[in-house]
Structure formats: structure tokens, C-alpha cells
Design a protein around this motif. Sequence first.
Motif: not given
Length: 256
Positions: A161-176
Motif C-alpha cells: 500500500s505504500g511502496s514506490l515500486d514498479s506500479t509507481a512507474h507504469l507510465t514510463d517507457a518500460a512500464s515500470g
Amino acid sequence: MGGESTIRTAPRSGASKGPAGSRTGQVLSGLAVALGLLLFLGGFAWGAVVYRPYTVPTSSMAPTIGAGARVLAQRVDGGDVHRGDVVVFTDKTWVTNAPVVKRVVAVGGDTVGCCTDGKLTVNGKQIDEPYLADDGLAELQGFPSVKVPKGRIFLLGDERSGSLDSTAHLTDAASGTVARSAVSARVEAVVWPMNGMLEQATGFEKLGPLSPQGPLRTQGLMILAGAVLVLGGGAYGPIAKLLGGRNRKPEPVRAG
């Protein structure tokens, strides 16, 4: 002449001096100390080559790894990473150049998503994750399915619920996702507080093999055995001397 008295005499030439003077005991004691030092120092040297210490500053991997915990991570090549591994990596697109610790939940070719019946899914299979908070029922934030490109991995924190992981970068070119080459180590144990070895993420076994455990246990046994041998070998002399002094009796002679 006069009265009789009993005096102590020096031991006869060639007489045994007891345990403290036993040549065999001294040799064995020296060998024990030498072997103990070899094991003790060898275990530490081996560990220094294979493992690196890290401090995890946040609670994003709780409860597996708490904020401020010190961990030991085995140096590995990114190509040796498997699903379920807790890894150390550096990715400049994740804002910071500092090492980051997260759990690998999918590898190249996998499709990962959340959630089905409250569980993470990889390639359509629900994954049991008992290491999550609240007996594995931690709050999971839903995210759309991601197809992980070849040579890359998808990572989540255990505190979903609070981790800045791949889900926080889904909009990046590499989809997190993160390149395997960004991985430098795999966390194997929490040494402070002394929580010990991380449990294997057996929920991923249905998708493929898990990473084998490293040599940390063997190294720990080497260090422990070495310490016991050094202490035991070093204590032989004083103990043998003490016991020999108690057991030795003076030889009585008559003095005229």
C-alpha cells in the motif's frame, strides 16, 4: 639426627610433568588453534567476497525487512534472478541513484497483474504471498496487467500500500520494469535486528524454479566452529596446568 621431616623434591629426570607438560596435548592444542583461526578468518574472508551489507532506510519491504534494518545480500548477476527474490538494484529512472531493495514478482515474458480474489496474478496464476502483512492479506493496490519485456523484471515492495515500486512507474517507457543488468545483489538475511535468513517465496514455485540459497549458513558454521576451536585450544594449557597441580602429590623423603 634429631626429628624427622618430610620435604618435597624435584621430579626425577625424565618423569612426566602431567597434562600441562604433555607434548601430545600441546601439539593437539596448537593444531586446534591453527585450524580454528583458519576456519574463523576463512569464513569472514569468504563472506566478504560473496556478500555485501546494506541498510534499508524505509518500510517499503515490511514486514519482511523493517525500516533501518541491516541486511546481507549475495552478489549475483542479474541473469541469475528468479521470481520471489528480494534484490538490490539501481535504476536512474527511479529518481534516485541509490540502491533500492524490492521483490521480483515477474520476469521477462511474464504477464503480471493485480488482483484476482485479492491476490497477485502472474501468467494467470494466483500467487500465495505469506510474507505480506496481516497474514498475507495486506492491502494490494490494483494495477493493469503488464507484459514484462525480455531481459527485464517487475518488482514490488512487500508493503504493497505504500511502496514506490514498479506500479509507481507504469507510465514510463518500460512500464515500470527494470533491466536485469541493474541488479547487483540478492538479499539473503536480516542481520540487524537478528531476524535471520529470509524465507523462500514458495508461492512462485508453480511458475518455475526458485533461486538456491547462498553459502551464508556454511560461512556462519565455519566462523562458529573456528571460534570454538580457538577458545578450546587456547584454554587447554591453563586447564591442564590447574588439573595437574591439583592431582600431583609431593614425594616424601626422610631427612636425617
